[in-house]
Design a protein around this motif. Structure first.
Motif, short mmCIF file in Angstrom:
data_model
loop_
_atom_site.label_atom_id
_atom_site.label_comp_id
_atom_site.label_asym_id
_atom_site.label_seq_id
_atom_site.Cartn_x
_atom_site.Cartn_y
_atom_site.Cartn_z
N GLU A 300 4.10 18.31 -45.04
CA GLU A 300 5.39 18.31 -44.34
C GLU A 300 5.20 19.08 -43.04
O GLU A 300 4.78 20.25 -43.05
N LEU A 301 5.46 18.42 -41.92
CA LEU A 301 5.11 18.96 -40.60
C LEU A 301 5.69 20.34 -40.34
O LEU A 301 5.10 21.14 -39.62
N GLN A 302 6.82 20.65 -40.92
CA GLN A 302 7.44 21.95 -40.69
C GLN A 302 6.59 23.10 -41.22
O GLN A 302 6.79 24.26 -40.85
N TYR A 303 5.61 22.78 -42.10
CA TYR A 303 4.78 23.83 -42.69
C TYR A 303 3.35 23.86 -42.12
O TYR A 303 2.51 24.62 -42.60
N ILE A 304 3.08 23.06 -41.09
CA ILE A 304 1.72 23.01 -40.58
C ILE A 304 1.30 24.34 -39.96
O ILE A 304 0.15 24.77 -40.10
N GLY A 305 2.24 25.03 -39.30
CA GLY A 305 1.92 26.35 -38.74
C GLY A 305 1.59 27.34 -39.84
O GLY A 305 0.64 28.13 -39.73
N ASN A 306 2.35 27.30 -40.92
CA ASN A 306 2.10 28.19 -42.06
C ASN A 306 0.75 27.87 -42.70
O ASN A 306 0.03 28.76 -43.15
N PHE A 307 0.40 26.58 -42.74
CA PHE A 307 -0.87 26.18 -43.32
C PHE A 307 -2.03 26.76 -42.51
O PHE A 307 -2.98 27.31 -43.07
N ILE A 308 -1.95 26.64 -41.19
CA ILE A 308 -3.01 27.17 -40.32
C ILE A 308 -3.14 28.68 -40.48
O ILE A 308 -4.24 29.23 -40.59
N LEU A 309 -2.00 29.39 -40.54
CA LEU A 309 -2.01 30.83 -40.73
C LEU A 309 -2.60 31.20 -42.09
O LEU A 309 -3.41 32.12 -42.20
N PHE A 310 -2.22 30.45 -43.12
CA PHE A 310 -2.71 30.69 -44.48
C PHE A 310 -4.23 30.57 -44.53
O PHE A 310 -4.92 31.43 -45.08
#
Length: 325
Positions: A300-310
């Motif tokens: 889900e595109l809204q979580y792509i930033g969180n994925f990169i940070l994770f």
């Protein structure tokens, strides 16, 4: 309680291609110290000798149980089979065993006795389970790799094994079976549980086609009710090469992330951090296996930033860990 005061318990066995183990599973129900039992067995399209072995126990089961039902039909999957068992069941409580697992004799007596003491907020009682191999020998598992050995190196307790890396204090009654801990993944031994049957029906039982049925049920129930742990081993969980966690891993992970996405709205208010960590961890699993099709399917595109940070934090932690070595 006297035998004539004992509530009826519905026991289910969903059988599928376990002709090596089904006899031991049935015998473990027959040998329960609890008397007021009905047994429902569904053979979910087995292609081995499972059906013939079950038939050998039919007469004994008719004598032992207040009611015995057996049905052999085409394959529909485990969740559909469990739902079918629930429709047939008439007990106050329900419990079950896979056709390759074993109940210890005091399982039902111990757990029902505890539930009968508690108020209506408690709907499931659990014991623990020990690991055995294909030959029913006691084994110990490496908590990091899942490799097994008969030497006393590793973990033999189901609860200890599945909470080891998550550091869950499952012996804390306020922690055990809570929605927050279960949102991060299942750690509860279904073969060691007794559940109030009406509550299974109340939450809609299982979703047909879902292959992580245990986790789904515990999440549903934990939103409204409490679980109790009786800190005793009441079942044996068979760890062998045909376990679905080994043979069907990709499909199990797909069903896991589907269930996680279903939980998003409920988790949003109080458990969003736990939900995000679980969701992103599963996306990372698909990346590791180079299943980019599944990664993009569930991203889900809204979580792509969180994925990169994770992922970045994990890499930093790994680097720091190597420096300390």
């Amino acid at each position: 309680m006297r035998n004539n005061q004992l509530p009826l318990v519905s026991v289910r066995i969903s059988a599928y291609n376990h002709d090596k183990y089904i006899a031991a599973a049935i015998e473990s129900v027959i040998n329960q110290t609890y008397k007021n039992l009905e047994l429902i067995i569904i053979n979910d399209g087995s292609t081995d000798n499972t059906h013939d072995i079950i038939l050998k126990y039919a007469e004994e089961c008719q004598k032992r149980f207040v009611r015995f039902e057996y049905r052999s039909r085409g394959n529909k999957g485990l969740s559909a089979t469990l739902n079918e068992c629930i429709k047939w069941s008439k007990g106050k409580y329900a419990t079950g065993t896979a056709s390759d697992d074993i109940m210890l004799p005091n399982k039902i007596s111990l757990l029902v006795e505890e539930l009968e003491k508690l108020d209506d907020n408690y709907v499931v009682a659990f014991g623990d389970a020990n690991f055995i191999d294909a030959n029913s020998d006691k084994i110990y598992l490496n908590p990091n790799t899942g490799e097994s050995t008969k030497r006393e190196i590793g973990i033999n307790s189901f609860l200890d094994f599945y909470t080891y890396t998550r550091h869950i204090n499952y012996k804390n009654k306020d922690v055990f079976g809570s929605y927050k801990t279960l949102l991060g993944g299942n750690y509860l031994p279904a073969m060691s549980a007794v559940v109030k049957l009406e509550k299974i029906r109340e939450v809609g039982a299982w979703t047909n086609g879902n292959r992580i049925e245990d986790w789904e049920m515990w999440l549903k129930l934990s939103k409204k009710y409490k679980f109790i742990l009786i800190d005793e081993v009441v079942a044996l969980y068979r760890w062998h090469e045909d376990n679905s966690v080994k043979t069907n891993k990709i499909n199990l992970e797909v069903d896991t992330i589907k269930l996680i996405l279903q939980e998003k709205e409920y988790a949003r208010s109080d458990y969003l951090n736990v939900w995000e960590n679980m969701y992103i961890d599963k996306l990372l699993f698909f990346i590791k296996l180079k299943r980019f099709d599944l990664f993009f399917k569930f991203l889900e595109l809204q979580y792509i930033g969180n994925f990169i940070l994770f992922v970045s934090i994990r890499k930093i932690r790994s680097f720091l860990g190597k420096l300390r070595m």
